[in-house]
Design an enzyme around this catalytic site. Sequence first.
Site, PDB file in Angstrom:
ATOM      1  N   GLY A   1      26.521   3.308   7.933  1.00  0.00           N
ATOM      2  CA  GLY A   1      26.436   4.472   7.059  1.00  0.00           C
ATOM      3  C   GLY A   1      26.779   5.745   7.815  1.00  0.00           C
ATOM      4  O   GLY A   1      26.173   6.788   7.588  1.00  0.00           O
TER       5      GLY A   1
ATOM      6  N   GLY B   1      27.893   9.309   5.961  1.00  0.00           N
ATOM      7  CA  GLY B   1      26.969  10.112   5.170  1.00  0.00           C
ATOM      8  C   GLY B   1      26.435  11.294   5.958  1.00  0.00           C
ATOM      9  O   GLY B   1      26.795  11.513   7.121  1.00  0.00           O
ATOM     10  N   GLN B   2      25.566  12.070   5.340  1.00  0.00           N
ATOM     11  CA  GLN B   2      24.988  13.229   6.005  1.00  0.00           C
ATOM     12  C   GLN B   2      24.325  12.853   7.323  1.00  0.00           C
ATOM     13  O   GLN B   2      24.685  13.353   8.396  1.00  0.00           O
ATOM     14  CB  GLN B   2      23.955  13.915   5.098  1.00  0.00           C
ATOM     15  CG  GLN B   2      23.146  14.985   5.822  1.00  0.00           C
ATOM     16  CD  GLN B   2      21.983  15.538   5.015  1.00  0.00           C
ATOM     17  OE1 GLN B   2      22.113  16.568   4.388  1.00  0.00           O
ATOM     18  NE2 GLN B   2      20.829  14.853   5.031  1.00  0.00           N
ATOM     19  N   ASP B   3      23.345  11.965   7.269  1.00  0.00           N
ATOM     20  CA  ASP B   3      22.590  11.609   8.474  1.00  0.00           C
ATOM     21  C   ASP B   3      23.456  10.881   9.489  1.00  0.00           C
ATOM     22  O   ASP B   3      23.362  11.133  10.692  1.00  0.00           O
ATOM     23  CB  ASP B   3      21.387  10.743   8.104  1.00  0.00           C
ATOM     24  CG  ASP B   3      20.317  11.521   7.367  1.00  0.00           C
ATOM     25  OD1 ASP B   3      20.546  12.710   7.058  1.00  0.00           O
ATOM     26  OD2 ASP B   3      19.247  10.952   7.092  1.00  0.00           O
TER      27      ASP B   3
ATOM     28  N   ASP C   1      30.372  -5.410   5.560  1.00  0.00           N
ATOM     29  CA  ASP C   1      29.626  -5.473   4.304  1.00  0.00           C
ATOM     30  C   ASP C   1      28.189  -5.856   4.633  1.00  0.00           C
ATOM     31  O   ASP C   1      27.921  -7.002   5.010  1.00  0.00           O
ATOM     32  CB  ASP C   1      30.247  -6.498   3.360  1.00  0.00           C
ATOM     33  CG  ASP C   1      29.499  -6.593   2.034  1.00  0.00           C
ATOM     34  OD1 ASP C   1      28.519  -5.841   1.846  1.00  0.00           O
ATOM     35  OD2 ASP C   1      29.895  -7.429   1.190  1.00  0.00           O
TER      36      ASP C   1
ATOM     37  N   SER D   1      21.655   5.845  -1.833  1.00  0.00           N
ATOM     38  CA  SER D   1      20.702   6.828  -1.300  1.00  0.00           C
ATOM     39  C   SER D   1      20.144   7.821  -2.315  1.00  0.00           C
ATOM     40  O   SER D   1      19.391   8.726  -1.942  1.00  0.00           O
ATOM     41  CB  SER D   1      21.367   7.626  -0.164  1.00  0.00           C
ATOM     42  OG  SER D   1      22.508   8.315  -0.637  1.00  0.00           O
TER      43      SER D   1
ATOM     44  N   SER E   1      11.707   6.147   3.903  1.00  0.00           N
ATOM     45  CA  SER E   1      11.722   7.300   3.004  1.00  0.00           C
ATOM     46  C   SER E   1      10.314   7.687   2.571  1.00  0.00           C
ATOM     47  O   SER E   1       9.452   6.830   2.355  1.00  0.00           O
ATOM     48  CB  SER E   1      12.554   6.985   1.759  1.00  0.00           C
ATOM     49  OG  SER E   1      12.436   8.014   0.794  1.00  0.00           O
TER      50      SER E   1
ATOM     51  N   GLU F   1       9.675   8.593  -0.242  1.00  0.00           N
ATOM     52  CA  GLU F   1       9.526   8.110  -1.616  1.00  0.00           C
ATOM     53  C   GLU F   1       8.609   6.891  -1.694  1.00  0.00           C
ATOM     54  O   GLU F   1       8.052   6.603  -2.751  1.00  0.00           O
ATOM     55  CB  GLU F   1      10.900   7.758  -2.190  1.00  0.00           C
ATOM     56  CG  GLU F   1      11.820   8.940  -2.403  1.00  0.00           C
ATOM     57  CD  GLU F   1      11.416   9.815  -3.583  1.00  0.00           C
ATOM     58  OE1 GLU F   1      10.890   9.262  -4.569  1.00  0.00           O
ATOM     59  OE2 GLU F   1      11.624  11.034  -3.523  1.00  0.00           O
TER      60      GLU F   1
ATOM     61  N   TYR G   1      14.554   2.932  -5.967  1.00  0.00           N
ATOM     62  CA  TYR G   1      14.887   3.327  -4.595  1.00  0.00           C
ATOM     63  C   TYR G   1      13.668   3.205  -3.695  1.00  0.00           C
ATOM     64  O   TYR G   1      13.740   2.663  -2.583  1.00  0.00           O
ATOM     65  CB  TYR G   1      15.408   4.768  -4.597  1.00  0.00           C
ATOM     66  CG  TYR G   1      15.631   5.347  -3.216  1.00  0.00           C
ATOM     67  CD1 TYR G   1      16.798   5.091  -2.513  1.00  0.00           C
ATOM     68  CD2 TYR G   1      14.668   6.170  -2.625  1.00  0.00           C
ATOM     69  CE1 TYR G   1      17.006   5.630  -1.252  1.00  0.00           C
ATOM     70  CE2 TYR G   1      14.865   6.712  -1.368  1.00  0.00           C
ATOM     71  CZ  TYR G   1      16.043   6.441  -0.686  1.00  0.00           C
ATOM     72  OH  TYR G   1      16.224   6.978   0.566  1.00  0.00           O
TER      73      TYR G   1
ATOM     74  N   LYS H   1      12.988   0.821  -0.392  1.00  0.00           N
ATOM     75  CA  LYS H   1      12.644   1.356   0.917  1.00  0.00           C
ATOM     76  C   LYS H   1      11.307   0.805   1.417  1.00  0.00           C
ATOM     77  O   LYS H   1      11.139   0.545   2.620  1.00  0.00           O
ATOM     78  CB  LYS H   1      12.600   2.884   0.871  1.00  0.00           C
ATOM     79  CG  LYS H   1      13.972   3.533   0.818  1.00  0.00           C
ATOM     80  CD  LYS H   1      14.762   3.297   2.093  1.00  0.00           C
ATOM     81  CE  LYS H   1      16.082   4.028   2.134  1.00  0.00           C
ATOM     82  NZ  LYS H   1      16.848   3.759   3.371  1.00  0.00           N
TER      83      LYS H   1
END
Length: 319
Positions: A10, A13-15, A60, A86, A127, A129, A151, A155
């Site tokens: 990943g 992405g941002q991170d 993958d 995400s 996360s 969350e 999500y 997580k």
Amino acid sequence: MSQKVALICGMTGQDGSYLAQFLLSKGYRVWGTSRDATNSNNTNLIRLNIVNKTKLVTMDPLDFRSVLTTINHVEPDEIYYLAGQSSVGLSFELPSETIQSIVLGTLNILEACRMSAKPVRLYQAGSSECYGDVGKNIADESFPFKPSSPYAVAKASAYWLVDNYRKSYGLYACTGILFNHESPLRPKRFVTQKIIESARAISEGKIDRLTLGRIDINRDWGWAPEYIEAMWLMLQQNEPDDFIVATGHSHSLEEFISIAFQSFGLEWQNHIVQSNEFYRPSDIIFSQANPNKINNKLGWRAKVMLPQIIEKMIEKQYW
């Protein structure tokens, strides 16, 4: 000492992009994965001026053979699993895809690490969350999980997979339970970026209003480039452990909106419309963390707080 090798699942992405930049500054050779490396969106890597300093390979996460082949080829010292769907909101529309991409992806990475001839240290992106709505409580690492979205369920499952593999197989694997963290690299589908870009457009006369769902929610918002160091620190310890990464301060979305709109000389009340259309089936009203464990054990502490985060996002200060 030989040069350390990191594999970031990943990376675009941002991170992942910030992490790649950070690890390069530490002297690592950095590899990243994409489902299609040839056609990958490298915009964030380009913005950080590191696209030619990293290597991107096709992998993958849902295909164990693909994961194992990649790890055997790269031979990483450290793996950072940041891949998977995400968006909390999107997870209600794509629950199966969300859960598979996070849970099965994490399982395949763990199993490949277990089978790897070379010892590998694994970081898994957890996360906030997972905790769900904490009421007015402040969550720490001992706080029970109560996920309230597909999500979050995914997580939470990934967290327990890491915990099980660590205890059962002796893997160096840990989870960073990151609370919300923002930057100019945030995609526009995230509400924080949506607010800032809409305020910019309103100030330029391009649009007149922004429609949102709930604005009474509270979040513990941090600055993404700082949180990357916390991920890295978790893999530099003698023993693996899980840590909350957060500022320890919570702010309402209304406060975020107010600061952002004021920065453009706007009164947000004149431009914000709320609609049930943007309400989630379930949402977390209050979220705040106690980061004492990471403060004390790893010496990491958030320094950039909400007003500065918003300023940096508006001015597109990438670090």
